[in-house]
Write a protein that holds these residues in place. Sequence first.
Motif, PDB file in Angstrom:
ATOM      1  N   VAL A 133      27.555  25.476  25.593  1.00 51.22           N
ATOM      2  CA  VAL A 133      29.071  26.833  25.100  1.00 51.22           C
ATOM      3  C   VAL A 133      28.802  26.752  26.970  1.00 51.22           C
ATOM      4  O   VAL A 133      28.110  26.859  27.443  1.00 51.22           O
ATOM      5  CB  VAL A 133      28.485  27.353  25.010  1.00 51.22           C
ATOM      6  N   ILE A 134      30.032  27.399  26.583  1.00 51.34           N
ATOM      7  CA  ILE A 134      29.974  27.944  28.597  1.00 51.34           C
ATOM      8  C   ILE A 134      30.952  28.770  28.429  1.00 51.34           C
ATOM      9  O   ILE A 134      31.439  29.488  27.581  1.00 51.34           O
ATOM     10  CB  ILE A 134      31.152  27.415  29.621  1.00 51.34           C
ATOM     11  N   PRO A 135      30.748  30.177  29.283  1.00 46.67           N
ATOM     12  CA  PRO A 135      31.958  30.856  29.806  1.00 46.67           C
ATOM     13  C   PRO A 135      32.832  31.229  29.094  1.00 46.67           C
ATOM     14  O   PRO A 135      33.726  32.093  28.749  1.00 46.67           O
ATOM     15  CB  PRO A 135      31.431  31.793  31.043  1.00 46.67           C
ATOM     16  N   VAL A 163      28.757  36.257  33.262  1.00 44.36           N
ATOM     17  CA  VAL A 163      30.496  35.944  33.751  1.00 44.36           C
ATOM     18  C   VAL A 163      30.737  35.705  32.343  1.00 44.36           C
ATOM     19  O   VAL A 163      31.920  36.198  32.022  1.00 44.36           O
ATOM     20  CB  VAL A 163      29.991  34.012  34.251  1.00 44.36           C
ATOM     21  N   ALA A 164      30.032  35.400  31.316  1.00 48.19           N
ATOM     22  CA  ALA A 164      30.188  35.174  29.896  1.00 48.19           C
ATOM     23  C   ALA A 164      30.996  36.968  29.042  1.00 48.19           C
ATOM     24  O   ALA A 164      31.711  37.185  28.696  1.00 48.19           O
ATOM     25  CB  ALA A 164      29.247  34.798  28.680  1.00 48.19           C
ATOM     26  N   ARG A 165      30.090  37.524  29.642  1.00 53.59           N
ATOM     27  CA  ARG A 165      30.393  39.186  29.564  1.00 53.59           C
ATOM     28  C   ARG A 165      32.356  39.299  29.981  1.00 53.59           C
ATOM     29  O   ARG A 165      32.483  40.286  29.447  1.00 53.59           O
ATOM     30  CB  ARG A 165      29.003  39.636  29.981  1.00 53.59           C
ATOM     31  N   ARG A 166      32.082  39.027  31.218  1.00 49.58           N
ATOM     32  CA  ARG A 166      33.287  39.543  32.117  1.00 49.58           C
ATOM     33  C   ARG A 166      34.666  38.615  31.178  1.00 49.58           C
ATOM     34  O   ARG A 166      35.773  39.602  31.447  1.00 49.58           O
ATOM     35  CB  ARG A 166      33.404  38.477  33.382  1.00 49.58           C
ATOM     36  N   MET A 167      33.990  37.576  31.231  1.00 54.84           N
ATOM     37  CA  MET A 167      35.294  36.666  30.148  1.00 54.84           C
ATOM     38  C   MET A 167      35.156  36.868  29.137  1.00 54.84           C
ATOM     39  O   MET A 167      36.621  37.146  28.603  1.00 54.84           O
ATOM     40  CB  MET A 167      34.978  35.065  30.171  1.00 54.84           C
ATOM     41  N   LEU A 168      34.358  38.267  28.681  1.00 51.24           N
ATOM     42  CA  LEU A 168      35.323  38.572  27.178  1.00 51.24           C
ATOM     43  C   LEU A 168      36.138  39.836  27.340  1.00 51.24           C
ATOM     44  O   LEU A 168      36.726  40.354  26.167  1.00 51.24           O
ATOM     45  CB  LEU A 168      34.016  39.536  25.975  1.00 51.24           C
ATOM     46  N   GLU A 174      26.772  38.504  22.014  1.00 55.87           N
ATOM     47  CA  GLU A 174      25.391  38.739  22.707  1.00 55.87           C
ATOM     48  C   GLU A 174      25.703  37.623  22.909  1.00 55.87           C
ATOM     49  O   GLU A 174      26.036  36.304  22.044  1.00 55.87           O
ATOM     50  CB  GLU A 174      23.849  38.643  21.501  1.00 55.87           C
ATOM     51  N   PHE A 175      25.310  37.074  24.529  1.00 58.87           N
ATOM     52  CA  PHE A 175      24.744  36.078  25.002  1.00 58.87           C
ATOM     53  C   PHE A 175      23.540  35.432  25.127  1.00 58.87           C
ATOM     54  O   PHE A 175      22.627  36.489  26.208  1.00 58.87           O
ATOM     55  CB  PHE A 175      25.974  35.611  26.141  1.00 58.87           C
ATOM     56  N   VAL A 176      23.302  33.969  25.255  1.00 57.30           N
ATOM     57  CA  VAL A 176      21.715  33.821  25.574  1.00 57.30           C
ATOM     58  C   VAL A 176      22.133  32.528  26.401  1.00 57.30           C
ATOM     59  O   VAL A 176      22.179  31.531  26.219  1.00 57.30           O
ATOM     60  CB  VAL A 176      20.950  33.677  24.300  1.00 57.30           C
TER      61      VAL A 176
END
Length: 162
Positions: A103-105, A129-134, A2-4
């Motif tokens: 915290v950054i993506p 962007v964080a989800r894509r980085m996963l 999860e990203f917030v």
Amino acid sequence: MEFVRAGDDRDLVLGDAEPLQLAAGRLVPWPRWLAADGRLPDDIAGIALANDVDVRELLAHLPRLARIALQFPKWTDGRAYSQARLLRVRHRYAGELRAIGDVIPDMAAQLHRTGFDAAVLRAGESVEVARRMLGLIPAFYQGDASEPRLRFARDSSGAVPS
């Protein structure tokens, strides 16, 4: 994982000057949690742990901690990754590990690999962007907190080859 967004985080850290009565639904800094000696509301969100604290200090308290927020004072300071991995792998902590602070993506894959469940991104950063980085790197050679086996010890289905 999860990203917030920073502004949407529901679990703010209780400030040093704020009274303990305001701790309900908040993250309590580890030193204040220890000093409170059981005088905190039952519905605190969890604790916030500085990245220079030895996680062995928490061991006796882990069963009572549903969430531990590990702090990244700068995105270039990776000590919280080590804390997360130790809590997950060595000490078998099953509660939520949350990354807070700077915290950054770009950190998404490493956060996931070391055992974090959630991350509060610093202001201005994109959840998308964080989800894509996963998914940027589809497979890793090394094991991690969720899959400890090396890549060659797994086949394409994830099973151990015979």
